[in-house]
Motif scaffolding. Structure first.
Motif, PDB file in Angstrom:
ATOM      1  N   UNK A   1      38.070  49.638  32.294  1.00  0.00           N
ATOM      2  CA  UNK A   1      36.950  50.508  31.913  1.00  0.00           C
ATOM      3  C   UNK A   1      36.522  50.207  30.480  1.00  0.00           C
TER       4      UNK A   1
ATOM      5  N   UNK B   1      32.970  52.249  45.453  1.00  0.00           N
ATOM      6  CA  UNK B   1      34.393  52.266  45.082  1.00  0.00           C
ATOM      7  C   UNK B   1      35.239  52.929  46.173  1.00  0.00           C
TER       8      UNK B   1
ATOM      9  N   UNK C   1      27.393  53.941  43.338  1.00  0.00           N
ATOM     10  CA  UNK C   1      28.612  53.273  42.880  1.00  0.00           C
ATOM     11  C   UNK C   1      29.848  54.037  43.371  1.00  0.00           C
TER      12      UNK C   1
ATOM     13  N   UNK D   1      32.302  56.719  34.947  1.00  0.00           N
ATOM     14  CA  UNK D   1      32.697  55.321  35.111  1.00  0.00           C
ATOM     15  C   UNK D   1      34.226  55.198  35.098  1.00  0.00           C
ATOM     16  N   UNK D   2      34.870  55.863  34.137  1.00  0.00           N
ATOM     17  CA  UNK D   2      36.335  55.781  34.009  1.00  0.00           C
ATOM     18  C   UNK D   2      37.019  56.343  35.251  1.00  0.00           C
TER      19      UNK D   2
ATOM     20  N   UNK E   1      39.955  53.756  41.993  1.00  0.00           N
ATOM     21  CA  UNK E   1      40.150  52.495  42.716  1.00  0.00           C
ATOM     22  C   UNK E   1      41.625  52.097  42.718  1.00  0.00           C
ATOM     23  N   UNK E   2      42.232  52.126  41.541  1.00  0.00           N
ATOM     24  CA  UNK E   2      43.629  51.687  41.471  1.00  0.00           C
ATOM     25  C   UNK E   2      44.582  52.690  42.118  1.00  0.00           C
TER      26      UNK E   2
ATOM     27  N   UNK F   1      48.948  51.241  37.402  1.00  0.00           N
ATOM     28  CA  UNK F   1      47.592  51.381  37.950  1.00  0.00           C
ATOM     29  C   UNK F   1      46.666  52.089  36.963  1.00  0.00           C
TER      30      UNK F   1
ATOM     31  N   UNK G   1      32.892  48.842  29.501  1.00  0.00           N
ATOM     32  CA  UNK G   1      32.096  49.647  28.558  1.00  0.00           C
ATOM     33  C   UNK G   1      31.656  48.804  27.359  1.00  0.00           C
TER      34      UNK G   1
ATOM     35  N   UNK H   1      43.332  50.487  35.004  1.00  0.00           N
ATOM     36  CA  UNK H   1      42.046  51.202  35.071  1.00  0.00           C
ATOM     37  C   UNK H   1      41.465  51.416  33.683  1.00  0.00           C
ATOM     38  N   UNK H   2      42.321  51.737  32.731  1.00  0.00           N
ATOM     39  CA  UNK H   2      41.830  52.014  31.372  1.00  0.00           C
ATOM     40  C   UNK H   2      41.372  50.728  30.673  1.00  0.00           C
TER      41      UNK H   2
ATOM     42  N   UNK I   1      39.904  61.638  37.620  1.00  0.00           N
ATOM     43  CA  UNK I   1      39.986  61.065  36.273  1.00  0.00           C
ATOM     44  C   UNK I   1      41.332  61.366  35.619  1.00  0.00           C
TER      45      UNK I   1
ATOM     46  N   UNK J   1      36.036  56.210  38.274  1.00  0.00           N
ATOM     47  CA  UNK J   1      35.991  55.259  39.396  1.00  0.00           C
ATOM     48  C   UNK J   1      37.080  54.192  39.272  1.00  0.00           C
ATOM     49  N   UNK J   2      37.282  53.672  38.056  1.00  0.00           N
ATOM     50  CA  UNK J   2      38.357  52.680  37.868  1.00  0.00           C
ATOM     51  C   UNK J   2      39.703  53.311  38.214  1.00  0.00           C
ATOM     52  N   UNK J   3      39.885  54.527  37.753  1.00  0.00           N
ATOM     53  CA  UNK J   3      41.131  55.243  38.001  1.00  0.00           C
ATOM     54  C   UNK J   3      41.316  55.479  39.508  1.00  0.00           C
TER      55      UNK J   3
ATOM     56  N   UNK K   1      29.653  49.346  32.696  1.00  0.00           N
ATOM     57  CA  UNK K   1      30.694  50.108  33.397  1.00  0.00           C
ATOM     58  C   UNK K   1      30.148  51.018  34.488  1.00  0.00           C
ATOM     59  N   UNK K   2      28.802  51.122  34.578  1.00  0.00           N
ATOM     60  CA  UNK K   2      28.225  52.140  35.458  1.00  0.00           C
ATOM     61  C   UNK K   2      27.945  51.690  36.884  1.00  0.00           C
TER      62      UNK K   2
ATOM     63  N   UNK L   1      34.651  45.364  42.559  1.00  0.00           N
ATOM     64  CA  UNK L   1      35.868  45.946  43.136  1.00  0.00           C
ATOM     65  C   UNK L   1      36.542  44.925  44.049  1.00  0.00           C
TER      66      UNK L   1
END
Lengths: 100, 304
Positions: free
Chosen positions: A80, B90, B86, B52-53, B59-60, A72, A84, A76-77, B22, B55-57, A89-90, A95
């Motif tokens: 992102x 998420x 945002x 931003x990073x 979400x998963x 996971x 970016x 995510x990385x 994060x 949020x991805x983290x 990315x903002x 989702x």
């Protein structure tokens, strides 16, 4: 998505991974170093490729320095870094769509 | 994907532990600590260029990690930032149980967040009304408007005070006897109780001062707080121990509830237990003690 410029996401802390994506023309090129290469190298590559496929990234160079990240976190990385690289990315992230 | 059960507006929330959303190393095993709720933080713990990073983290993590019975709340960025919309998308898409509104100052702030949450529930096909809300009161204005904030939405399950920011606004510092926050804590508690929602105290930041932490917990308990925000797993056990009722309190509550059921069935309104007068006014308190005892594994009867 098209990787437009070099972008990085993640850190070198334990349980994390640092992912760099760069524009390229010849499909997906992957460079992986991992603290758990022998055990999980293949799995990590599969997760990264699957994530790029969901994002419809056809061409890019992706460099992963993995410090034992879970799937996971890898996803995510990668996501992102790709968002970016397009400067998107903002907000208005898909989702549950391309990001899943 | 791990589907989470529908969040319950009223549940046991003695401990809410903050975690930086994060940091993968933190959030991957947050549930093992045994706190009642975890608070994944998109706000102050996350640097401005990593929003931003995070949020991805987040979400998963929400979609992948099985947090079991631990409630999962997310602290979103303030309404005066470019991030909160945002953040809400998420949270809802990932299926967080609830959202903590930072720096809440008015009923309008709650309504603004609620509208965005509803829009996100529609966008992502999440059951409307599923996502709960709580507010953090961090300023004198937030405390003054506590009651309108507490009653601003049916999604609201609680309010918390954020001591650091509030003390700064007031030009004071942490005091061992709690006098710095006494009125604010009191006003927030009264508002929460009048609105029928829960109330949580601020974090205790000196991790080496066990004595000070215990003193603050005892004061929290005496004032009637439901729980406390925490910054370190080592703070969980003391809260659960100190907020748990004593064996004597459990026995007494059991006796009172049993006697009340018996007497009211016989048509008696006021009676005595062990020489003390009891009427209906004592029953909610006794039942609350029993519910807490049940959650702490001290009571397994069927009175509550």
């Amino acid at each position: 998505m098209k990787v437009e410029k070099t972008a990085v996401a993640g850190t070198l802390e334990s349980s994390d991974a640092m992912v760099t994506v760069e524009p390229s023309k010849g499909g997906i090129e992957m460079e992986l170093t991992s603290s758990v290469m022998n055990q999980y190298g293949r799995q990590i590559k599969a997760v990264v490729l699957e994530t790029l496929e969901h994002l419809e990234v056809k061409d890019c160079k992706v460099t992963i320095v993995d410090k034992g990240a879970l799937d996971c976190t890898l996803k995510a990385r990668v996501e992102c870094a790709v968002f970016r690289s397009c400067g998107k990315s903002d907000k208005n992230i898909p989702w549950g769509g391309a990001v899943r | 994907m791990i589907p989470r059960p529908r969040p319950r507006r009223f549940r046991l929330r003695r401990t809410m532990m903050f975690m930086n959303a994060q940091k993968p190393g933190l959030i991957k095993d947050a549930y093992i600590y045994g706190c009642d709720s975890i608070m994944l933080d998109l706000e102050d713990a996350v640097a401005e260029n990593q929003k931003d990073a995070a949020r991805f983290s987040l979400y998963h993590a929400l979609k992948t990690i099985d947090y079991g019975n631990t409630e999962v709340i997310v602290r979103i960025n303030g309404l005066d930032t470019p991030h909160w919309q945002e953040d809400i998308r998420v949270c809802v898409a990932g299926g967080a149980d609830g959202i903590r509104i930072a720096k809440c100052e008015s009923a309008q702030d709650v309504i603004t967040v609620e509208n965005a949450v509803l829009a996100a529930e529609k966008e992502f096909g999440v059951e409307e009304g599923r996502t709960l809300l709580m507010a953090a009161l961090e300023s004198p204005k937030g405390i003054i408007n506590a009651y309108e904030i507490c009653t601003a939405s049916k999604r609201m399950f609680g309010v918390a005070i954020s001591g650091g920011d509030f003390r700064r606004c007031m030009g004071t510092h942490f005091q061992r006897d709690g006098v710095d926050l006494l009125v604010a804590r009191g006003q927030m508690l009264i508002a929460a109780r009048a609105a029928g929602i829960q109330c949580f105290d601020t974090v205790f930041t000196d991790l080496d001062d066990d004595e000070g932490f215990e003193a603050e917990l005892l004061q929290n308990k005496a004032m009637g707080f439901d729980g406390k925000s925490l910054i370190n797993p080592k703070q969980i056990r003391p809260v659960h121990d100190l907020l748990a009722p004593t064996e004597k309190e459990v026995l007494w509550a059991k006796k009172v509830v049993e006697a009340y059921r018996e007497q009211s069935a016989a048509g008696v309104g006021v009676f005595t237990v062990d020489g003390k007068m009891i009427d209906i006014a004592f029953i909610p308190g006794a039942e609350r003690t029993l519910r807490l005892a049940k959650a702490c594994g001290m009571y397994d009867g069927d009175l509550v």
